[in-house]
Design a protein around this motif. Structure first.
Motif: not given
Length: 176
Positions: A164-168
């Motif tokens: 998940d790019s938002e988590v990253k």
């Protein structure tokens, strides 16, 4: 009480989502816990509350720390019990992009040391160079000098192929 076949399928799917989404999150604030390994000299880069399944169940808070010397630490503070089998499902999904046989031993090591976790437990995965140490509630449960373990242990959250790019982005303090 007996579940109908479609209910059993939905229940199994929900359990798989809980296990697999141990790498999905939204932001929450908080301080580094006192009973974890020492984070002195490390900067809290970001944190996220992991919510999974169709009902958005809170599973854990993920925190990412680093220091100027290259030491990195991912800490997961569990908000509910999570059986080893569901954590392993999450690892398998999070490490699926590492198909090369060079990673097989590292993946097997990670899966082998994955414990059952209870509400309130803190799992920390610390990397210093090629050395990886894994702690539960400040107690060492595994250590490895395998450089592939060091490469993979944080990958589901902040690696090139993070799930998940938002988590990253959140765990890295809003930067990519």
């Amino acid at each position: 009480m007996r579940l109908r076949a479609w209910q059993q399928g939905r229940f199994r799917a929900a359990m798989i989502i809980i296990g697999a989404s141990l790498v999905l999150a939204t932001v929450i604030s908080g301080a580094a816990p006192a009973d974890s390994t020492d984070h002195s000299g490390m900067q809290l880069r970001g944190e996220s509350l992991v919510e999974v399944g169709p009902f958005g169940l809170d599973v854990y808070i993920a925190r990412f720390f680093s220091d100027t010397g290259g030491v990195r630490s991912m800490e997961l503070e569990y908000l509910r019990d999570v059986a080893k089998e569901f954590s392993i499902m999450g690892w398998e999904k999070g490490l699926a992009s590492f198909e090369s046989s060079v990673y097989q031993g590292a993946i097997e090591w990670i899966l082998a040391i994955t414990p059952d976790l209870l509400k309130g437990d803190r799992l920390e995965m610390r990397v210093a160079g090629e050395a990886t140490s894994v702690f539960v509630n400040g107690r060492l449960i595994g250590a490895s000098d395998n450089p592939q373990v060091a490469e993979l242990i944080h990958a589901p959250w902040i690696g090139d192929a993070a799930l998940d790019s938002e988590v990253k982005k959140r765990l890295l303090g809003g930067t990519l």
